[in-house]
Motif scaffolding. Structure first.
Motif, short mmCIF file in Angstrom:
data_model
loop_
_atom_site.label_atom_id
_atom_site.label_comp_id
_atom_site.label_asym_id
_atom_site.label_seq_id
_atom_site.Cartn_x
_atom_site.Cartn_y
_atom_site.Cartn_z
N GLY A 228 28.98 34.89 46.90
CA GLY A 228 28.45 35.35 45.61
C GLY A 228 29.13 36.63 45.14
N LEU A 229 29.25 37.59 46.05
CA LEU A 229 29.83 38.89 45.66
C LEU A 229 31.33 38.75 45.36
CD1 LEU A 229 27.87 41.15 48.17
CD2 LEU A 229 27.80 41.32 45.67
N VAL A 230 32.04 38.01 46.20
CA VAL A 230 33.48 37.84 45.95
C VAL A 230 33.69 37.11 44.63
CG1 VAL A 230 35.57 36.64 46.74
CG2 VAL A 230 34.17 37.88 48.38
N GLU A 231 32.89 36.06 44.40
CA GLU A 231 33.03 35.30 43.15
C GLU A 231 32.80 36.21 41.94
OE1 GLU A 231 30.33 31.97 42.84
OE2 GLU A 231 31.01 31.50 40.81
N ALA A 232 31.75 37.03 42.03
CA ALA A 232 31.43 37.90 40.89
C ALA A 232 32.52 38.95 40.66
CB ALA A 232 30.08 38.58 41.14
N TYR A 233 32.88 39.69 41.70
CA TYR A 233 33.87 40.76 41.52
C TYR A 233 35.23 40.20 41.13
CZ TYR A 233 30.76 44.48 42.97
OH TYR A 233 29.73 45.39 43.02
N ALA A 234 35.62 39.08 41.77
CA ALA A 234 36.94 38.51 41.47
C ALA A 234 36.97 38.00 40.03
CB ALA A 234 37.24 37.38 42.44
N ALA A 235 35.89 37.35 39.59
CA ALA A 235 35.88 36.81 38.22
C ALA A 235 35.88 37.94 37.19
CB ALA A 235 34.67 35.91 38.01
N VAL A 236 35.12 39.00 37.47
CA VAL A 236 35.03 40.11 36.50
C VAL A 236 36.35 40.89 36.45
CG1 VAL A 236 33.91 42.32 36.02
CG2 VAL A 236 32.53 40.32 36.62
N TYR A 237 36.93 41.17 37.61
CA TYR A 237 38.10 42.05 37.61
C TYR A 237 39.43 41.29 37.56
CZ TYR A 237 34.82 45.78 38.29
OH TYR A 237 33.78 46.66 38.08
N LEU A 238 39.45 40.02 37.91
CA LEU A 238 40.71 39.27 37.88
C LEU A 238 40.69 38.14 36.85
CD1 LEU A 238 41.30 38.92 41.75
CD2 LEU A 238 42.36 40.56 40.19
N GLY A 239 39.51 37.77 36.38
CA GLY A 239 39.42 36.67 35.41
C GLY A 239 38.89 35.40 36.06
N GLY A 240 38.45 34.46 35.22
CA GLY A 240 37.82 33.24 35.70
C GLY A 240 38.72 32.40 36.59
N SER A 241 39.98 32.22 36.19
CA SER A 241 40.89 31.37 36.97
C SER A 241 41.28 32.03 38.27
CB SER A 241 42.14 31.07 36.16
OG SER A 241 41.80 30.48 34.95
N LYS A 242 41.76 33.30 38.18
CA LYS A 242 42.21 33.99 39.39
C LYS A 242 41.03 34.28 40.32
CE LYS A 242 46.10 36.19 37.14
NZ LYS A 242 46.41 37.36 36.30
N GLY A 243 39.85 34.47 39.73
CA GLY A 243 38.66 34.73 40.53
C GLY A 243 38.35 33.57 41.46
N ALA A 244 38.39 32.36 40.89
CA ALA A 244 38.12 31.16 41.71
C ALA A 244 39.18 31.02 42.78
CB ALA A 244 38.10 29.92 40.81
N LEU A 245 40.43 31.29 42.40
CA LEU A 245 41.54 31.20 43.37
C LEU A 245 41.35 32.20 44.50
CD1 LEU A 245 44.34 29.92 43.93
CD2 LEU A 245 45.34 31.84 42.70
#
Lengths: 288, 390
Positions: free
Chosen positions: A246-263
């Protein structure tokens, strides 16, 4: 800083939803040795039962929640007793049977309720705010239920005779049976507990997000990811992994964007599994 | 020996009856790869509903008569799951049935997947898709049911700028061709109107958009455009945008589905200020079409108003088959289609366009509408005339 805190709250909120799902999924594997591909179906069913009770029967939401838990647990019990129990020793057969059951559930829901999302909203609609930080009250309820579920599952599995018996069955089914523990009671109970948890999650989360026949697909994928990361069969591992995801998904999506966050999330899970193939808190060998 | 001869004679008789029967029968099978599951299912249900309606209407009114024989029309609809591989697989199944006439699919990934199969199997197709390469000279028998945002986004943005004050828009869409092609065209048109546009993409299958919403709002936009995000996704995004405190107008320059977006979001009050592309402006003619659907099909039309566009497309296809006088020669049907005037008894007249954007003049253009919800209240649709070239 406010954005960082707000993102953390989103991550905790996501983590609580994933925990509720992963607990049931990992319980089934830990005790029965079955990877339950029908887990997403019980989540969807929980949502639709709650929707039907509130929108069609006019029942209050808490009552609908209880009925959703009861009906998904009952269906899980029946499924385990009548179908799964017959093939429980054959891992490939259990995969096919649970996957097939998911397709049956999803198609039945599609036929009864149609493919489009109905209007199904959480009864509490407000949002707590402090500057740029916000947390919807509905998510607080989910978090509260999640914490209660974690406590309940831990208590049941580690502090009761029933839990000890289930863990004994998981350790060595033959020896546990020889000592008088009843597989035909314990396995359906464990399965019903897990599917009831999935139904509870569906009834709680679908009014916050969306209810549709297909929403079990991503749920299954994330439950599987979380449980693999935590270590298949480990309740503690699933809980820790759910909040990490949950935390990685949230921080990655917010700071890297939806596509890079999922990656980022998937790459991180891959790295962890390369280093620890058994998952964060999983055992290397499962004997039963 | 005698019984063997008898069996041979019987078999020959049976075969002559079967093949003799089909030689004089006329059946048009219209294939359709349509999304019938997942968050975009509403679009596919509109397509399927339109095909079933037009098939029944054609037979009831004997609109398709070949060599003096009224034809039966059978829609064959297969779930394409809004994916390229799903649509390609559906098209292969249709080709295996010998189907040459196709109406659908809905989405860009699907249309990308189906076009090579259509070419390979000499099929004529009427597709949707808002992709930049939805049609083109390399797919000469593929027609387009109407312009994408390149055709209608500008007047909707103009309306938004007239009603609301904003100079920056955040555009959100899935990170595949069904999202990026539309979002990038929208961004270009917003920019031409003097509005700064930022694009944000998400993985299809995302269920909780709270992190994406946080990222969108970090750009401090005055408006948000949901582009071609499926209705189910768009509803969650709207709900979470409002929870996060966003009060600006929300555009949906990507396709209809406002009813479902409203249901998922929690009602018109949550949508609050919302503008979208509506395929048709509801008037007495369209209400007559709705009534005709009730009479023929025994129930109301599918909820999504894309139904009207697919009725237009399917009727044009029937007219082309009628003009070509063949149900399986796709070249002749395509040739007849190009010669047809763009017209529909209920939706109105338009013209063929597409040369300037796609390099081929095979796109239907007819009147459309702008939908507006203001202050949580839905306004009357604003009619916009058919887009033309030159």
């Amino acid at each position: 800083m406010e954005g960082f805190i707000a993102t953390g709250l989103i991550g905790i909120s996501l983590g609580s939803q994933y925990t509720l799902l992963a607990l049931g999924f990992t319980l089934i594997f830990g005790i029965l040795g079955v990877v339950n591909f029908a887990h997403g179906g019980f989540y969807v069913m929980g949502g639709y039962v709650a929707y039907y009770c509130t929108s069609m029967l006019g029942l209050s939401y808490p009552v609908a929640l209880l009925i959703a838990v009861g009906s998904t647990a009952m269906l899980g019990w029946l499924f385990e007793t009548l179908i799964l129990e017959r093939v429980i020793e054959d891992h490939q057969a259990t995969l096919m049977v649970t996957m097939g059951f998911y397709l049956v559930m999803a198609t039945a829901i599609l036929m009864i309720f149609g493919a489009e999302s109905p209007e199904f909203s959480f009864p509490i609609a407000g949002v707590w705010r402090a500057g740029g930080v916000y947390f919807p009250y509905a998510n607080m309820v989910v978090l509260g239920v999640c914490l209660a579920a974690i406590v309940l599952v831990y208590w049941l599995v580690y502090r009761t005779n029933l839990g000890r018996a289930m863990r004994a069955m998981a350790e060595d089914r033959a020896v546990a049976s020889a000592l008088g523990m009843r597989t035909k009671v314990l396995f359906p109970f464990a399965f019903a507990l897990a599917t009831g948890l999935a139904g509870l999650t569906g009834a709680l989360v679908t009014p916050i997000l969306a209810l549709a026949p297909h929403v079990g697909d991503p749920v299954l994928a994330f439950s599987f990811l979380t449980v693999i990361l935590g270590g298949l069969g480990s309740v503690t591992g699933a809980t820790v992994a759910a909040f990490i995801v949950g935390l990685v998904e949230a921080y990655a999506a917010v700071y890297l964007g939806g596509s890079k966050g999922a990656l980022t999330l998937f790459v991180l899970v891959l790295i962890i599994l390369v280093i620890r193939p058994q998952g964060l808190l999983g055992k290397e060998v499962r004997r039963a | 020996m005698a019984s063997g001869f008898g069996r041979l004679l019987g078999g020959t008789l049976l075969a002559s009856l079967v093949f003799g029967g089909t030689a004089f029968a006329c059946e048009l099978k219209i294939g359709s790869p349509a999304v019938l599951s997942g968050p975009a299912a509403q679009w596919g249900l509109a397509l399927r509903g339109a095909l079933e309606f037009v098939a029944k209407e054609t037979m009831a009114e004997e609109r398709l008569v070949i060599d003096g024989t009224p034809c039966t029309v059978t829609p064959v609809v297969i779930d394409s799951k809004y994916t390229a591989e799903g649509a390609a697989s559906a098209m292969n199944a249709l080709a295996a049935e010998g189907i040459k006439v196709v109406v659908g699919a809905v989405g860009s990934p699907e249309v990308t997947g189906m076009k090579p199969v259509a070419n390979r199997n000499r099929m004529v197709a009427m597709v949707n898709s808002f992709a930049k390469d939805a049609i083109g000279p390399q797919w000469p028998n593929v027609f387009h049911i109407g312009p994408g945002p390149s055709g209608w986004a500008a007047p909707i943005i103009d309306k938004g700028l007239e009603l609301y004050d904003f100079d920056k828009v955040a555009i959100v869409a899935p990170n595949d061709q069904g999202g990026t092609d539309i979002a990038s065209v929208n961004a270009q048109i917003f920019t031409e109107k003097g509005v700064t546009a930022v694009e944000e993409y998400y993985q299809r299958g995302t269920t909780n958009f709270a992190p994406i919403v946080t990222r969108l709002l970090a750009a401090d936009p005055g408006a948000v455009d949901l582009a071609s995000s499926p209705a189910g996704d768009a509803g969650i995004i709207v709900k979470q945008l409002r929870q996060a405190g966003f009060t600006g107008p929300i555009f949906r320059l990507g396709g209809p589905g406002t009813e479902e977006i409203g249901r998922v979001a929690g009602g018109l009050n949550v949508l609050q200020d919302f503008l979208w592309f509506e395929p048709v402006a509801m008037d007495d003619n369209l209400r007559a079409l709705e009534q005709k659907h009730v009479e023929l099909m025994g129930g109301p039309r599918p909820e999504n108003s894309d139904f009207f566009r697919w009725v237009y497309a399917a009727r044009m296809m029937i007219k082309a088959v009628q003009a070509a006088q063949t149900v399986d020669d796709s070249e002749k049907i395509a040739e007849a289609m190009r010669a047809l005037p763009v017209d529909d008894e209920h939706i109105g007249a338009g013209h063929w366009i597409g040369q300037s954007f796609f390099g081929i003049n095979q796109e239907l253009s007819y009147p459309f509408a702008i939908g507006v919800i203001q202050g949580g209240e839905q306004k009357d649709f604003i009619r916009a005339e058919a887009v033309s070239e030159g």
